[in-house]
Design an enzyme around this catalytic site. Structure first.
Site, PDB file in Angstrom:
ATOM      1  N   ASP A   1       0.922  -1.182  -0.075  1.00 24.69           N
ATOM      2  CA  ASP A   1       0.189  -0.088  -0.046  1.00 24.69           C
ATOM      3  C   ASP A   1       0.903   1.264   0.042  1.00 24.69           C
ATOM      4  OD1 ASP A   1      -2.935   0.914   0.851  1.00 24.69           O
ATOM      5  OD2 ASP A   1      -1.443   2.168   2.064  1.00 24.69           O
TER       6      ASP A   1
ATOM      7  N   ASN B   1      -2.850  12.587  -3.167  1.00 28.52           N
ATOM      8  CA  ASN B   1      -3.959  12.502  -4.078  1.00 28.52           C
ATOM      9  C   ASN B   1      -4.763  13.732  -3.811  1.00 28.52           C
ATOM     10  OD1 ASN B   1      -4.695  11.296  -6.740  1.00 28.52           O
ATOM     11  ND2 ASN B   1      -6.389  10.174  -5.555  1.00 28.52           N
TER      12      ASN B   1
ATOM     13  N   ASP C   1      -2.515   9.415 -10.177  1.00 28.96           N
ATOM     14  CA  ASP C   1      -2.478   8.222 -11.376  1.00 28.96           C
ATOM     15  C   ASP C   1      -0.877   8.088 -11.786  1.00 28.96           C
ATOM     16  OD1 ASP C   1      -4.951   7.927 -11.447  1.00 28.96           O
ATOM     17  OD2 ASP C   1      -5.565   9.065 -13.262  1.00 28.96           O
TER      18      ASP C   1
ATOM     19  N   ASP D   1      -4.687   2.461  -4.060  1.00 28.54           N
ATOM     20  CA  ASP D   1      -3.441   2.119  -3.940  1.00 28.54           C
ATOM     21  C   ASP D   1      -2.857   0.945  -3.687  1.00 28.54           C
ATOM     22  OD1 ASP D   1      -4.245   2.781  -1.461  1.00 28.54           O
ATOM     23  OD2 ASP D   1      -2.596   3.764  -0.887  1.00 28.54           O
TER      24      ASP D   1
END
Length: 153
Positions: A31, A39, A48, A74
């Site tokens: 993770d 983000n 992304d 993620d």
């Protein structure tokens, strides 16, 4: 986004690989640390890019015969097949952590870290779902213990 296997693809291919019970394997459940904050702060385009970069690190630091997938969000999974020992698997996981730190974003000012939970067939059998769940539990131990860690027990 990443071009990696998805959950279903991982399940099917991992189940097939793990049917070779004469070969030990490790599952990495990984993770990206603080991904939501990154983000939300820098936007989904940067997020992304990060997902793609982490996926590339996984592909570049595992053999072509390994399974690498994006589990969702993620979270990533890698199945390291035919690994001689748990220690070798742990070393591979730490190498991936170090390579991820080389990824820079937002004008090369920030680094990415990951946490990885590791399960190993030699201790937990050959059932993909069980191995994935054990690695997932260990991932959250890594998160709670400060992030940027590999936890294997």
């Amino acid at each position: 986004v990443t071009g990696l296997l998805n959950q279903q693809g991982l399940l099917e291919k991992a189940t097939n690989l793990l049917s070779e019970e004469d070969k030990n394997s490790a599952i990495f459940f990984m993770d990206i640390d603080d991904f939501k904050t990154i983000n939300d702060t820098y936007g989904h385009a940067v997020g992304d890019e990060m997902l793609n970069a982490v996926g590339k690190v996984l592909k570049d630091n595992t053999r072509k015969t390994e399974l690498v997938g994006r589990y969702g969000g993620d979270e990533f999974i890698a199945l390291i097949h035919d690994v001689p020992s748990k220690e070798v698997a742990i070393n591979i996981a730490w190498k991936i952590c170090e390579k991820v730190k080389e990824i820079k974003y937002k004008d090369n000012q920030n680094i990415i870290t990951v946490s990885i939970g590791v399960s190993y067939t030699g201790e937990s059998g050959y059932n993909y779902r069980l191995l994935k769940d054990i690695a997932d539990d260990r991932l959250y131990i890594a998160k709670r213990s400060g992030k940027d860690k590999v936890i294997s027990e």
